[in-house]
Design a protein around this motif. Structure first.
Motif, PDB file in Angstrom:
ATOM      1  N   ASP A 141       0.864  -1.176   0.000  1.00 51.56           N
ATOM      2  CA  ASP A 141       0.000   0.000   0.000  1.00 51.56           C
ATOM      3  C   ASP A 141       0.913   1.244   0.000  1.00 51.56           C
ATOM      4  N   THR A 196       1.799   3.610   4.578  1.00 50.25           N
ATOM      5  CA  THR A 196       2.667   2.433   4.479  1.00 50.25           C
ATOM      6  C   THR A 196       4.049   2.830   3.967  1.00 50.25           C
ATOM      7  N   GLY A 219      -0.243   5.179   1.039  1.00 55.51           N
ATOM      8  CA  GLY A 219      -0.486   6.122   2.135  1.00 55.51           C
ATOM      9  C   GLY A 219      -0.475   5.422   3.481  1.00 55.51           C
ATOM     10  N   ASP A 238      -1.850  -0.338   5.777  1.00 58.89           N
ATOM     11  CA  ASP A 238      -2.245   0.155   7.103  1.00 58.89           C
ATOM     12  C   ASP A 238      -3.752   0.128   7.349  1.00 58.89           C
TER      13      ASP A 238
HETATM   14 MG    MG Z   1      -2.934   3.234   3.363  1.00 58.41          MG
END
Ligand code: MG
Length: 235
Positions: free
Chosen positions: A13, A17, A15, A193
């Motif tokens: 991922d 991460t 954002g 996340d």
């Molecule tokens: Mg994310």
């Protein structure tokens, strides 16, 4: 999903991460609005922005790409989010020029910061011969942003929801990512996340999932790591 196969490919991922935005989106909204009208603080915008984001995310069918449903595409999606934030705040700023400024600001690499361990971990994963992919719910600006942050070269495939027409947690996008890395989903690991988009989505596709829990706020019932160095335990 238990780990029964040797991992050959790693999906990540973006954002939360690989990168984060600083100042936060709420702070950036606040400083921009303050230039177009009454002064407003980031702490006032934060809960309103978060609620508007959740509402906008949940307003469309899960798995379908959010940007394709609106006639105006990405710009209209961000415009609707901004108008909701302005409405909830009761702020009189004109949305169109504010949207132009915010759109510009979020495209800028200066706003985005790569987490400190990321480069070192990506170098090591490549050294180990793993194939690497990006799998992100993001708008069409992501490939250019990854290039400007010197991250693009690590990856064999980059899948962006706005360009694929489908988004996490739909299992199809994980299957597509695995195929693009020429790997069976069972030999892929995905780290991100979001417990829903990243962990549940990956597991539904038979991909081994790890939650990136940088603030260590989720319970022990979920397989999680504090930062990307934790991936080494699963490889
Ligand atoms: Mg994310």
């Amino acid at each position: 999903v238990t780990q029964s196969h040797r991992i050959e490919a790693v999906l990540l991922d973006v954002g939360g991460t690989l990168i984060e935005c600083r100042p936060s989106a709420a702070e950036l909204y606040a400083s921009t609005l303050s230039r177009w009208g009454p002064s407003v603080r980031g702490e006032e915008v934060e809960p309103i922005f978060r609620a508007a984001w959740e509402q906008a995310t949940q307003a469309h069918p899960p798995g379908l790409d959010r940007y394709h449903e609106l006639k105006g595409g990405e710009r209209e999606w961000w415009g609707a989010l901004l108008r909701r934030v302005l409405g909830e705040l009761g702020h009189p700023a004109p949305w169109e020029p504010v949207l132009d400024e915010l759109f510009e600001a979020f495209s800028s690499p200066e706003l985005w910061h790569v987490y400190p361990e990321v480069h070192e971990v990506l170098v090591e994963l490549r050294r180990r011969g793993l194939r690497l992919g990006v799998l992100s719910n993001w708008d069409s600006r992501l490939p250019a942003l990854l290039a400007r942050l010197d991250l693009a070269a690590y990856f064999d495939a980059v899948l962006v929801s706005a360009l694929e027409g489908i988004e996490k947690p739909a299992p199809e996008i994980f299957e597509r990512a695995a195929a693009r890395l020429r790997a069976d989903p069972r030999v892929c690991l995905h780290a991100g996340d979001s417990p829903l988009d990243d962990v549940r989505g990956a597991e539904a596709a038979g991909v081994f999932a790890v939650l990136v829990d940088r603030e260590w706020r989720f319970g022990d019932g979920i397989r999680r790591i504090r930062d990307l160095r934790g991936l080494y335990d699963f490889l």
